[in-house]
Design a protein around this motif. Structure first.
Motif, PDB file in Angstrom:
ATOM      1  N   VAL A 168      42.073  26.617  40.301  1.00  0.00           N
ATOM      2  CA  VAL A 168      42.973  27.407  41.145  1.00  0.00           C
ATOM      3  C   VAL A 168      44.202  26.623  41.602  1.00  0.00           C
ATOM      4  O   VAL A 168      45.337  27.122  41.503  1.00  0.00           O
ATOM      5  CB  VAL A 168      42.206  27.986  42.361  1.00  0.00           C
ATOM      6  N   PRO A 169      44.060  25.378  42.109  1.00  0.00           N
ATOM      7  CA  PRO A 169      45.257  24.647  42.569  1.00  0.00           C
ATOM      8  C   PRO A 169      46.262  24.367  41.456  1.00  0.00           C
ATOM      9  O   PRO A 169      47.440  24.139  41.733  1.00  0.00           O
ATOM     10  CB  PRO A 169      44.677  23.332  43.117  1.00  0.00           C
ATOM     11  N   HIS A 170      45.794  24.377  40.201  1.00  0.00           N
ATOM     12  CA  HIS A 170      46.687  24.082  39.075  1.00  0.00           C
ATOM     13  C   HIS A 170      47.276  25.338  38.444  1.00  0.00           C
ATOM     14  O   HIS A 170      48.108  25.243  37.541  1.00  0.00           O
ATOM     15  CB  HIS A 170      45.926  23.295  38.003  1.00  0.00           C
ATOM     16  N   SER A 171      46.846  26.509  38.902  1.00  0.00           N
ATOM     17  CA  SER A 171      47.351  27.765  38.349  1.00  0.00           C
ATOM     18  C   SER A 171      48.715  28.084  38.954  1.00  0.00           C
ATOM     19  O   SER A 171      48.891  28.002  40.177  1.00  0.00           O
ATOM     20  CB  SER A 171      46.372  28.903  38.642  1.00  0.00           C
ATOM     21  N   PRO A 172      49.691  28.460  38.145  1.00  0.00           N
ATOM     22  CA  PRO A 172      51.027  28.793  38.680  1.00  0.00           C
ATOM     23  C   PRO A 172      50.985  29.925  39.699  1.00  0.00           C
ATOM     24  O   PRO A 172      51.821  29.969  40.607  1.00  0.00           O
ATOM     25  CB  PRO A 172      51.810  29.209  37.423  1.00  0.00           C
ATOM     26  N   THR A 173      50.017  30.823  39.556  1.00  0.00           N
ATOM     27  CA  THR A 173      49.916  31.967  40.467  1.00  0.00           C
ATOM     28  C   THR A 173      48.851  31.764  41.541  1.00  0.00           C
ATOM     29  O   THR A 173      48.677  32.634  42.408  1.00  0.00           O
ATOM     30  CB  THR A 173      49.585  33.250  39.681  1.00  0.00           C
ATOM     31  N   GLY A 174      48.130  30.638  41.483  1.00  0.00           N
ATOM     32  CA  GLY A 174      47.057  30.402  42.435  1.00  0.00           C
ATOM     33  C   GLY A 174      45.819  31.239  42.161  1.00  0.00           C
ATOM     34  O   GLY A 174      44.950  31.364  43.033  1.00  0.00           O
ATOM     35  N   VAL A 175      45.726  31.793  40.936  1.00  0.00           N
ATOM     36  CA  VAL A 175      44.612  32.659  40.576  1.00  0.00           C
ATOM     37  C   VAL A 175      44.047  32.241  39.222  1.00  0.00           C
ATOM     38  O   VAL A 175      44.807  31.909  38.302  1.00  0.00           O
ATOM     39  CB  VAL A 175      45.045  34.143  40.503  1.00  0.00           C
ATOM     40  N   VAL A 176      42.729  32.240  39.103  1.00  0.00           N
ATOM     41  CA  VAL A 176      42.051  32.090  37.813  1.00  0.00           C
ATOM     42  C   VAL A 176      41.347  33.404  37.517  1.00  0.00           C
ATOM     43  O   VAL A 176      40.693  33.980  38.390  1.00  0.00           O
ATOM     44  CB  VAL A 176      41.025  30.939  37.842  1.00  0.00           C
ATOM     45  N   HIS A 177      41.507  33.896  36.311  1.00  0.00           N
ATOM     46  CA  HIS A 177      40.940  35.186  35.928  1.00  0.00           C
ATOM     47  C   HIS A 177      39.597  34.965  35.228  1.00  0.00           C
ATOM     48  O   HIS A 177      39.526  34.256  34.222  1.00  0.00           O
ATOM     49  CB  HIS A 177      41.910  35.941  35.029  1.00  0.00           C
ATOM     50  N   VAL A 178      38.545  35.555  35.787  1.00  0.00           N
ATOM     51  CA  VAL A 178      37.200  35.430  35.238  1.00  0.00           C
ATOM     52  C   VAL A 178      36.836  36.779  34.622  1.00  0.00           C
ATOM     53  O   VAL A 178      36.751  37.784  35.328  1.00  0.00           O
ATOM     54  CB  VAL A 178      36.179  35.044  36.322  1.00  0.00           C
ATOM     55  N   GLN A 179      36.649  36.791  33.312  1.00  0.00           N
ATOM     56  CA  GLN A 179      36.422  38.055  32.606  1.00  0.00           C
ATOM     57  C   GLN A 179      34.993  38.138  32.052  1.00  0.00           C
ATOM     58  O   GLN A 179      34.557  37.251  31.324  1.00  0.00           O
ATOM     59  CB  GLN A 179      37.416  38.221  31.457  1.00  0.00           C
ATOM     60  N   PRO A 180      34.254  39.196  32.385  1.00  0.00           N
ATOM     61  CA  PRO A 180      32.912  39.377  31.839  1.00  0.00           C
ATOM     62  C   PRO A 180      32.980  39.836  30.383  1.00  0.00           C
ATOM     63  O   PRO A 180      33.909  40.558  29.988  1.00  0.00           O
ATOM     64  CB  PRO A 180      32.309  40.459  32.736  1.00  0.00           C
ATOM     65  N   LEU A 181      31.985  39.421  29.620  1.00  0.00           N
ATOM     66  CA  LEU A 181      31.959  39.741  28.195  1.00  0.00           C
ATOM     67  C   LEU A 181      30.513  39.941  27.780  1.00  0.00           C
ATOM     68  O   LEU A 181      29.642  39.138  28.124  1.00  0.00           O
ATOM     69  CB  LEU A 181      32.607  38.595  27.421  1.00  0.00           C
ATOM     70  N   ALA A 182      30.227  41.021  27.059  1.00  0.00           N
ATOM     71  CA  ALA A 182      28.866  41.311  26.613  1.00  0.00           C
ATOM     72  C   ALA A 182      28.778  41.247  25.095  1.00  0.00           C
ATOM     73  O   ALA A 182      29.596  41.844  24.391  1.00  0.00           O
ATOM     74  CB  ALA A 182      28.426  42.696  27.098  1.00  0.00           C
ATOM     75  N   ILE A 183      27.793  40.494  24.603  1.00  0.00           N
ATOM     76  CA  ILE A 183      27.536  40.375  23.166  1.00  0.00           C
ATOM     77  C   ILE A 183      26.254  41.144  22.868  1.00  0.00           C
ATOM     78  O   ILE A 183      25.196  40.830  23.409  1.00  0.00           O
ATOM     79  CB  ILE A 183      27.379  38.906  22.746  1.00  0.00           C
ATOM     80  N   SER A 184      26.356  42.153  22.008  1.00  0.00           N
ATOM     81  CA  SER A 184      25.210  43.014  21.722  1.00  0.00           C
ATOM     82  C   SER A 184      24.963  43.063  20.214  1.00  0.00           C
ATOM     83  O   SER A 184      25.875  43.403  19.446  1.00  0.00           O
ATOM     84  CB  SER A 184      25.460  44.436  22.227  1.00  0.00           C
ATOM     85  N   TYR A 185      23.755  42.722  19.802  1.00  0.00           N
ATOM     86  CA  TYR A 185      23.367  42.826  18.399  1.00  0.00           C
ATOM     87  C   TYR A 185      22.739  44.204  18.221  1.00  0.00           C
ATOM     88  O   TYR A 185      21.650  44.480  18.725  1.00  0.00           O
ATOM     89  CB  TYR A 185      22.408  41.697  18.033  1.00  0.00           C
ATOM     90  N   THR A 186      23.447  45.071  17.501  1.00  0.00           N
ATOM     91  CA  THR A 186      23.120  46.499  17.534  1.00  0.00           C
ATOM     92  C   THR A 186      22.658  47.091  16.211  1.00  0.00           C
ATOM     93  O   THR A 186      22.092  48.183  16.199  1.00  0.00           O
ATOM     94  CB  THR A 186      24.343  47.297  18.006  1.00  0.00           C
ATOM     95  N   GLY A 187      22.908  46.411  15.091  1.00  0.00           N
ATOM     96  CA  GLY A 187      22.566  47.023  13.820  1.00  0.00           C
ATOM     97  C   GLY A 187      22.116  46.024  12.780  1.00  0.00           C
ATOM     98  O   GLY A 187      22.433  44.829  12.852  1.00  0.00           O
ATOM     99  N   ILE A 188      21.358  46.499  11.807  1.00  0.00           N
ATOM    100  CA  ILE A 188      20.916  45.676  10.685  1.00  0.00           C
ATOM    101  C   ILE A 188      20.940  46.541   9.428  1.00  0.00           C
ATOM    102  O   ILE A 188      20.380  47.633   9.402  1.00  0.00           O
ATOM    103  CB  ILE A 188      19.509  45.092  10.952  1.00  0.00           C
ATOM    104  N   HIS A 189      21.669  46.078   8.433  1.00  0.00           N
ATOM    105  CA  HIS A 189      21.853  46.838   7.185  1.00  0.00           C
ATOM    106  C   HIS A 189      22.390  48.248   7.465  1.00  0.00           C
ATOM    107  O   HIS A 189      22.001  49.222   6.818  1.00  0.00           O
ATOM    108  CB  HIS A 189      20.555  46.913   6.393  1.00  0.00           C
ATOM    109  N   GLY A 190      23.278  48.360   8.456  1.00  0.00           N
ATOM    110  CA  GLY A 190      23.899  49.636   8.760  1.00  0.00           C
ATOM    111  C   GLY A 190      23.058  50.586   9.579  1.00  0.00           C
ATOM    112  O   GLY A 190      23.507  51.692   9.893  1.00  0.00           O
TER     113      GLY A 190
END
Length: 274
Positions: A168-190
């Motif tokens: 945060v102290p090194h960010s030009p805007t004083g903000v760090v953006h924390v983004q959630p991300l989901a990895i889903s294994y959903t298919g096999i051979h289509g």
């Protein structure tokens, strides 16, 4: 027999690509040249293609910087998947450095290695992550601390979210953006994978790395969905535990919706079309 021929062919091609790119990446790391950030993305895209990982991306990485991506962790394949999507670096446990092949790849991608059992070095490690964030690199954190079975999100550990605070102290805007991300294994051979087949994709850690890798190569067709969620702004007034709880809830929601086959965003679009 055909499967083993395919395994040998994919392995040979991946080794060939690696031998061509590895010296270039080493030189770029040594001289701190810009290609060091995007060369790994090219290699990982080739690896996903050869392994049969079909990646579908929903949403996009936050454009603002500094950016910390927080993702659920299912398997070593998560590294290939995320690195094929964006120019990222990872926070990894120190043992990864000693792994055959994957340890070398992690070092070539300039991963941040942490010693979880040595609290006296925690401050230095968090500062290193913060410095990388402040330099504009996209850092990926797996806050569960281990791999899951792919069907759920484990409880996340909040300590490494301190990296956001250190940047945060090194960010030009004083903000760090924390983004959630989901990895889903959903298919096999289509076909939809379902809970029964998901252990093919997951790597809970009690299975040897090489047998699991060979199993993935023999299957040759796994579908992976990557969902980018809404980022949380972390500034000097933010509470680390509050931010981690928000991120955890968003990852859990995206993962659950994706595995059930009908994410919320798609439901909203469907209603709008009607």
């Amino acid at each position: 027999m055909i499967n083993w021929v395919r395994v040998a062919l994919c392995g040979a091609l991946l080794v060939l690509v690696s031998l061509v790119l590895m010296p270039v990446q080493i030189l770029c790391l040594w001289l701190d040249l810009k290609p060091r950030r995007w060369l790994p993305r090219f290699w990982h895209r080739v690896a996903c293609l050869l392994l049969g990982l079909r990646v579908r991306v929903h949403g996009e990485p936050e454009r603002r910087r500094p950016l910390l991506l927080s993702a659920n962790h299912v398997s070593w394949k998560d590294i290939l998947v995320l690195s094929s999507v964006a120019d990222v670096v990872f926070v990894a446990k120190s043992e990864v450095k000693t792994w055959p092949v994957f340890g070398l790849l992690a070092r070539l991608q300039a991963s941040v290695f942490i010693e979880r059992d040595q609290k006296r070095t925690t401050g230095h490690q968090v500062n290193e992550i913060g410095r990388r964030l402040a330099d504009g690199e996209i850092v990926v954190l797996f806050p569960e601390g281990t791999t899951s079975d792919g069907n759920r999100l484990l409880d996340i550990k909040t300590s490494l979210f301190g990296a956001a605070a250190s940047a945060v102290p090194h960010s030009p805007t004083g903000v760090v953006h924390v983004q959630p991300l989901a990895i889903s294994y959903t298919g096999i051979h289509g076909m939809p994978m379902g809970r029964y087949n998901r252990p093919i994709a997951a790597w809970p850690g009690d299975i040897g790395l090489v047998p699991h890798l060979l199993g993935v190569l023999r299957e040759g067709a796994l579908d992976v969905d990557v969902d980018f969620g809404e980022a949380v702004d972390y500034d000097r007034h933010a509470n680390r535990k509050d931010v981690s709880r928000t991120i955890e809830a968003r990852i859990r929601s995206m993962l659950s919706d994706r595995l059930r086959g009908r994410p919320k965003l798609e439901r909203v679009v469907a209603r709008a079309e009607r």
